[in-house]
Scaffold this motif. Structure first.
Motif, short mmCIF file in Angstrom:
data_model
loop_
_atom_site.label_atom_id
_atom_site.label_comp_id
_atom_site.label_asym_id
_atom_site.label_seq_id
_atom_site.Cartn_x
_atom_site.Cartn_y
_atom_site.Cartn_z
N VAL A 1 52.34 3.74 111.93
CA VAL A 1 52.96 3.12 113.11
C VAL A 1 54.43 2.78 112.81
N ALA A 2 54.68 2.27 111.62
CA ALA A 2 56.04 1.84 111.24
C ALA A 2 56.95 3.03 110.89
N GLY A 3 56.37 4.24 110.82
CA GLY A 3 57.16 5.42 110.48
C GLY A 3 57.38 5.57 108.98
N GLU A 4 56.64 4.80 108.19
CA GLU A 4 56.78 4.87 106.73
C GLU A 4 55.98 6.01 106.11
N LEU A 5 54.94 6.45 106.81
CA LEU A 5 54.13 7.58 106.36
C LEU A 5 54.17 8.64 107.46
N PRO A 6 54.18 9.93 107.07
CA PRO A 6 54.23 10.99 108.08
C PRO A 6 52.89 11.14 108.79
N ALA A 7 52.94 11.61 110.01
CA ALA A 7 51.71 11.91 110.76
C ALA A 7 52.06 12.93 111.83
N ASP A 8 51.05 13.72 112.18
CA ASP A 8 51.21 14.71 113.26
C ASP A 8 50.84 14.00 114.57
N ILE A 9 51.83 13.36 115.16
CA ILE A 9 51.60 12.51 116.34
C ILE A 9 51.46 13.35 117.60
N VAL A 10 50.39 13.12 118.34
CA VAL A 10 50.16 13.90 119.56
C VAL A 10 50.33 13.05 120.83
N TYR A 11 50.38 11.74 120.65
CA TYR A 11 50.57 10.85 121.81
C TYR A 11 51.09 9.51 121.31
N GLN A 12 51.98 8.92 122.09
CA GLN A 12 52.34 7.53 121.79
C GLN A 12 52.82 6.84 123.04
N LEU B 1 49.01 4.80 119.48
CA LEU B 1 49.50 6.01 118.82
C LEU B 1 48.28 6.91 118.61
N ALA B 2 48.48 8.21 118.73
CA ALA B 2 47.41 9.16 118.41
C ALA B 2 47.99 10.25 117.53
N ILE C 1 42.97 7.83 117.57
CA ILE C 1 43.75 7.00 118.50
C ILE C 1 43.67 5.57 117.99
N ILE C 2 44.83 4.95 117.83
CA ILE C 2 44.87 3.60 117.25
C ILE C 2 45.76 2.68 118.08
N PRO C 3 45.44 1.39 118.09
CA PRO C 3 46.40 0.43 118.65
C PRO C 3 47.54 0.23 117.64
N ILE D 1 39.67 4.55 125.23
CA ILE D 1 38.79 5.61 125.76
C ILE D 1 39.54 6.48 126.77
N ILE D 2 40.33 5.86 127.61
CA ILE D 2 41.08 6.64 128.62
C ILE D 2 42.09 7.56 127.95
N ILE D 3 42.76 7.06 126.91
CA ILE D 3 43.72 7.92 126.18
C ILE D 3 42.97 9.09 125.55
N ALA D 4 41.81 8.82 124.96
CA ALA D 4 41.01 9.90 124.35
C ALA D 4 40.63 10.94 125.40
N LYS D 5 40.21 10.50 126.56
CA LYS D 5 39.82 11.42 127.64
C LYS D 5 41.01 12.28 128.05
N ASN D 6 42.18 11.67 128.19
CA ASN D 6 43.39 12.42 128.57
C ASN D 6 43.79 13.42 127.48
N LEU D 7 43.65 13.00 126.22
CA LEU D 7 44.00 13.90 125.12
C LEU D 7 43.02 15.07 125.03
N ALA D 8 41.76 14.82 125.33
CA ALA D 8 40.75 15.89 125.31
C ALA D 8 41.16 16.99 126.30
#
Ligand code: AMP
Length: 115
Positions: free
Chosen positions: A11-22, A27-28, A42-44, A66-73
């Motif tokens: 979340v803080a940008g200190e570790l890399p991640a393949d972000i698909v939504y924020q 963040l996802a 998907i995390i708060p 859950i709604i974010i997960a549904k939209n990402l699906a």
């Protein structure tokens, strides 16, 4: 932010991640060891250790996950055939990372047996 929490560090940008939504609160990103062709977490943004920490006042946060997960699906192209949402909670629940996260898994046939 919890200093030792790897998801807080993402979340803080200190570790890399393949972000698909924020957005402002969530963040996802793709799981680093995917268990299915599509495996997104998907995390708060705020550090909540697990489902067990959620309060009655956080119903909206739980619903948004859950709604974010549904939209990402839908975005990932797995909505039509189906997918699985998983939240592990605590040691016996199989939770390894102590920052609340919802797994979105799809792109293959899931075993009907749980566990
Ligand atoms: P859980 O067992 O529910 O706590 O799931 C934790 C998940 O986080 C596992 O599927 C891991 O592969 C995944 N994971 C751990 N570290 C990272 C990371 N740095 N980036 C993306 N996914 C991760």
């Amino acid at each position: 932010m919890a200093e030792e929490c790897i998801f807080c560090r993402i979340v803080a940008g200190e570790l890399p991640a393949d972000i698909v939504y924020q957005d402002e609160d969530f963040l996802a990103f793709r799981d680093i060891m995917p268990k299915a062709p599509t495996h997104v977490l998907i995390i708060p943004r705020t550090h909540i250790t697990s489902v067990a920490e959620l309060t009655d006042g956080q119903q909206k946060l739980g619903g948004r996950l859950i709604i974010i997960a549904k939209n990402l699906a839908k975005k990932e192209g797995i909505a039509r055939k189906g997918y699985r949402l998983v939240i592990n909670c605590g040691t016996e629940g199989g939770q390894v990372v102590p920052h609340l996260h919802l797994h979105l898994l799809g792109g293959r046939q899931m075993d009907a047996r749980l566990g």
